[in-house]
Design a protein around this motif. Sequence first.
Motif, PDB file in Angstrom:
ATOM      1  N   PRO A 155    -141.671 -33.830 -41.763  1.00 18.63           N
ATOM      2  CA  PRO A 155    -141.046 -33.386 -40.105  1.00 18.63           C
ATOM      3  C   PRO A 155    -140.099 -34.292 -39.683  1.00 18.63           C
ATOM      4  CG  PRO A 155    -143.654 -33.553 -40.374  1.00 18.63           C
ATOM      5  CD  PRO A 155    -143.139 -34.139 -41.594  1.00 18.63           C
ATOM      6  N   THR A 192    -137.617 -34.909 -36.538  1.00 23.29           N
ATOM      7  CA  THR A 192    -137.571 -34.550 -34.870  1.00 23.29           C
ATOM      8  C   THR A 192    -136.265 -35.502 -34.343  1.00 23.29           C
ATOM      9  OG1 THR A 192    -139.091 -36.191 -34.229  1.00 23.29           O
ATOM     10  CG2 THR A 192    -139.901 -34.058 -34.767  1.00 23.29           C
ATOM     11  N   GLU A 225    -136.637 -36.998 -31.710  1.00 18.94           N
ATOM     12  CA  GLU A 225    -137.378 -38.175 -31.137  1.00 18.94           C
ATOM     13  C   GLU A 225    -137.302 -39.527 -32.175  1.00 18.94           C
ATOM     14  OE1 GLU A 225    -138.470 -35.109 -28.648  1.00 18.94           O
ATOM     15  OE2 GLU A 225    -138.595 -35.341 -30.952  1.00 18.94           O
ATOM     16  N   TYR A 244    -130.654 -28.941 -34.436  1.00 16.97           N
ATOM     17  CA  TYR A 244    -131.701 -28.015 -35.128  1.00 16.97           C
ATOM     18  C   TYR A 244    -131.055 -26.922 -35.821  1.00 16.97           C
ATOM     19  CZ  TYR A 244    -135.656 -30.697 -32.893  1.00 16.97           C
ATOM     20  OH  TYR A 244    -136.502 -31.803 -32.381  1.00 16.97           O
TER      21      TYR A 244
END
Length: 291
Positions: free
Chosen positions: A27, A29, A31, A57
Amino acid sequence: MKKETLRHHAHIVNDALYYIYRHIDSPITLEVLAERNRTSVYHFHRIFKEVTGRNFYDTLQSIRLQKAANLLIVNKKEKVSMIAQQCGYSTHSAFIRAFRQRYALTPTQWREGGYLAFSRENIRYSDNVPRIASNFTGLKPAIVKMPAIRVAYIRHRGYNRSIADVWQRLYAYAVEHGLEQARQIGLHHDNPSIVPLEECAYVAAIEIPDDFEVSGSVSSFVIPSSLCARFTMQGRYGEVPNLIRYIYHTWLPESGFEAKTLPPYVVYRRNHFLEADERFDLDFYLPVSVI
């Protein structure tokens, strides 16, 4: 914008892309990447779009799907669900939906031959990459264990003659820092027969000592140690995409090996992007594992 700011932003994006390619099965992200670069999510996303011209993204999904499309071709014995996991998709249904949206085929249809028609359409070379009828009959690799290689690098989007401009910059950087004899290495993140040439991610790199500190818009990373299939070839500009197509579509499926998610790379003895006659002499390294 000040030169130092431009360099800092380039470093942030280079670090983010390096992280994506090295952790494509995990994963990822905004963040996580913002925290790595000690900036806010908003600031990171603004910098990423400013430098690349693309939404983060959208870029991440494009990298995941390009990797999956290639693995479906070369790792025919691997389950589709496992390839989805290797490319960072947490659910089988999400992978199928995203894949169909991009390629207008399901992963199974792609694997069972759909990629051939897609490849024939995509392989229409631009004026920058001329049509060349390459003959790779009898070309077989040596299987070698390659050590890790630390490199200084500049990224480039698109596989065409404009790569020469990147190599000129990197060579000038090498001369300025006493590295003109350093090995020249090119990383190919994408298979140009299934990825539009203007979207192919290419990295121009030179080998550097462990204690060398990079500066300016040039960044550094380590090409991981790996078992590789090494193909030795001489030729001219326009033939490398044909070589990659042969390796992925002809040699690999019948080889008893499967490709890793690590990108392949070339080590140039003669770099066609820096030669007036556009001829090359190189070793192409494909990271593999035994099936």
